[in-house]
Design a protein around this motif. Structure first.
Motif, PDB file in Angstrom:
ATOM      1  N   LEU A  49       9.784  11.915  -3.775  1.00  0.00           N
ATOM      2  CA  LEU A  49       9.283  12.281  -2.454  1.00  0.00           C
ATOM      3  C   LEU A  49      10.001  11.547  -1.322  1.00  0.00           C
ATOM      4  N   GLU A  50      11.126  10.912  -1.621  1.00  0.00           N
ATOM      5  CA  GLU A  50      11.803  10.074  -0.625  1.00  0.00           C
ATOM      6  C   GLU A  50      12.237  10.827   0.632  1.00  0.00           C
ATOM      7  N   ALA A  51      12.556  12.108   0.513  1.00  0.00           N
ATOM      8  CA  ALA A  51      13.027  12.870   1.672  1.00  0.00           C
ATOM      9  C   ALA A  51      11.928  13.743   2.284  1.00  0.00           C
ATOM     10  N   VAL A  52      10.680  13.505   1.853  1.00  0.00           N
ATOM     11  CA  VAL A  52       9.555  14.289   2.387  1.00  0.00           C
ATOM     12  C   VAL A  52       9.136  13.711   3.734  1.00  0.00           C
ATOM     13  N   GLU A  53       9.030  14.602   4.719  1.00  0.00           N
ATOM     14  CA  GLU A  53       8.664  14.165   6.064  1.00  0.00           C
ATOM     15  C   GLU A  53       7.191  14.379   6.367  1.00  0.00           C
ATOM     16  N   PHE A  54       6.547  15.268   5.616  1.00  0.00           N
ATOM     17  CA  PHE A  54       5.136  15.583   5.859  1.00  0.00           C
ATOM     18  C   PHE A  54       4.508  16.041   4.562  1.00  0.00           C
ATOM     19  N   LEU A  55       3.276  15.592   4.314  1.00  0.00           N
ATOM     20  CA  LEU A  55       2.540  15.982   3.117  1.00  0.00           C
ATOM     21  C   LEU A  55       1.088  16.205   3.514  1.00  0.00           C
ATOM     22  N   ASP A  56       0.560  17.407   3.237  1.00  0.00           N
ATOM     23  CA  ASP A  56      -0.847  17.651   3.560  1.00  0.00           C
ATOM     24  C   ASP A  56      -1.656  17.839   2.276  1.00  0.00           C
ATOM     25  N   SER A  57      -2.925  18.199   2.442  1.00  0.00           N
ATOM     26  CA  SER A  57      -3.821  18.313   1.293  1.00  0.00           C
ATOM     27  C   SER A  57      -3.376  19.394   0.316  1.00  0.00           C
ATOM     28  N   THR A  58      -2.723  20.429   0.818  1.00  0.00           N
ATOM     29  CA  THR A  58      -2.218  21.477  -0.069  1.00  0.00           C
ATOM     30  C   THR A  58      -1.162  20.892  -1.001  1.00  0.00           C
ATOM     31  N   GLY A  59      -0.279  20.076  -0.438  1.00  0.00           N
ATOM     32  CA  GLY A  59       0.751  19.416  -1.238  1.00  0.00           C
ATOM     33  C   GLY A  59       0.150  18.483  -2.271  1.00  0.00           C
ATOM     34  N   LEU A  60      -0.880  17.737  -1.866  1.00  0.00           N
ATOM     35  CA  LEU A  60      -1.561  16.854  -2.825  1.00  0.00           C
ATOM     36  C   LEU A  60      -2.158  17.673  -3.959  1.00  0.00           C
ATOM     37  N   LEU A  86       3.272   8.013   3.527  1.00  0.00           N
ATOM     38  CA  LEU A  86       2.869   8.842   2.384  1.00  0.00           C
ATOM     39  C   LEU A  86       2.038   8.026   1.397  1.00  0.00           C
ATOM     40  N   LEU A  87       2.437   6.784   1.163  1.00  0.00           N
ATOM     41  CA  LEU A  87       1.681   5.932   0.239  1.00  0.00           C
ATOM     42  C   LEU A  87       0.246   5.749   0.730  1.00  0.00           C
ATOM     43  N   LYS A  88       0.084   5.674   2.047  1.00  0.00           N
ATOM     44  CA  LYS A  88      -1.249   5.523   2.631  1.00  0.00           C
ATOM     45  C   LYS A  88      -2.128   6.726   2.280  1.00  0.00           C
ATOM     46  N   ILE A  89      -1.546   7.923   2.305  1.00  0.00           N
ATOM     47  CA  ILE A  89      -2.293   9.133   1.935  1.00  0.00           C
ATOM     48  C   ILE A  89      -2.769   9.025   0.485  1.00  0.00           C
ATOM     49  N   PHE A  90      -1.888   8.557  -0.402  1.00  0.00           N
ATOM     50  CA  PHE A  90      -2.268   8.429  -1.817  1.00  0.00           C
ATOM     51  C   PHE A  90      -3.364   7.375  -1.991  1.00  0.00           C
ATOM     52  N   LEU A  95      -5.631   8.809  -4.986  1.00  0.00           N
ATOM     53  CA  LEU A  95      -4.628   9.327  -5.919  1.00  0.00           C
ATOM     54  C   LEU A  95      -3.596   8.271  -6.316  1.00  0.00           C
ATOM     55  N   ALA A  96      -3.564   7.149  -5.607  1.00  0.00           N
ATOM     56  CA  ALA A  96      -2.656   6.068  -6.005  1.00  0.00           C
ATOM     57  C   ALA A  96      -3.063   5.515  -7.373  1.00  0.00           C
ATOM     58  N   LYS A  97      -4.331   5.726  -7.749  1.00  0.00           N
ATOM     59  CA  LYS A  97      -4.815   5.273  -9.058  1.00  0.00           C
ATOM     60  C   LYS A  97      -4.600   6.332 -10.133  1.00  0.00           C
ATOM     61  N   VAL A  98      -4.322   7.565  -9.693  1.00  0.00           N
ATOM     62  CA  VAL A  98      -4.147   8.684 -10.624  1.00  0.00           C
ATOM     63  C   VAL A  98      -2.683   8.845 -11.016  1.00  0.00           C
ATOM     64  N   PHE A  99      -1.801   8.711 -10.019  1.00  0.00           N
ATOM     65  CA  PHE A  99      -0.365   8.875 -10.255  1.00  0.00           C
ATOM     66  C   PHE A  99       0.308   7.531 -10.494  1.00  0.00           C
TER      67      PHE A  99
END
Length: 111
Positions: A49-60, A86-90, A95-99
Motif C-alpha cells: 500500500l506504499e503508493a496509496v494516497e487514499f483508503l476508505d471503508s470500501t477499500g478496507l 493509513l496505519l491510523k485507519i487500521f 484491523l491492525a490486530k487482524v492484518f
C-alpha cells in the motif's frame, strides 16, 4: 485519481503493488485482482500500500474480504504500509490486530 495495480511473484507469494486511491469507485478493481489470484490457486498474497494516497471503508472491506478468501485455503494476506495516515485507519478500526502489517516489502516473508 485512478487505481493502479501491478502484480509480481516473489518466492511463491503474489505481491500486489497498489497505487492511487482505493474508494467506492476503484475498490472493485482490487477485489477482482485478489479474487483472480485466489481463483488461480495463489493463497499467499502481500498487498503493498506504499503508493496509496487514499483508503476508505470500501477499500478496507475489500482487504478484509481478500483475507477471508485466502484464509479459507489456509493462506495469508499481509500488508506493506508505512504511511502513518493509513496505519491510523487500521488502528482505529481494529484491523491492525487482524492484518500482519510490514514496513517494507523486503520484510514480508518471501517478498
Amino acid at each position: 485519481m485512478d487505481l493502479t495495480l501491478a502484480t509480481r511473484e516473489v518466492d511463491g507469494r503474489a505481491v500486489v503493488s497498489v497505487g492511487g486511491e482505493i474508494d467506492v469507485y476503484t475498490a472493485p478493481k482490487l477485489r477482482d485482482c485478489i479474487t483472480e489470484l485466489v481463483g488461480a490457486g495463489t493463497y499467499d498474497i502481500v498487498v503493498d500500500l506504499e503508493a496509496v494516497e487514499f483508503l476508505d471503508s470500501t477499500g478496507l472491506g475489500v482487504l478484509v474480504g481478500g483475507l477471508k478468501k485466502v484464509r479459507a485455503h489456509d493462506g495469508s494476506l499481509d500488508l506493506v504500509c508505512t504511511q502513518e495516515r493509513l496505519l491510523k485507519i487500521f488502528r482505529i478500526t481494529g484491523l491492525a490486530k487482524v492484518f500482519v502489517i510490514h514496513d517494507s516489502a523486503g520484510l514480508a516473508p518471501g517478498a
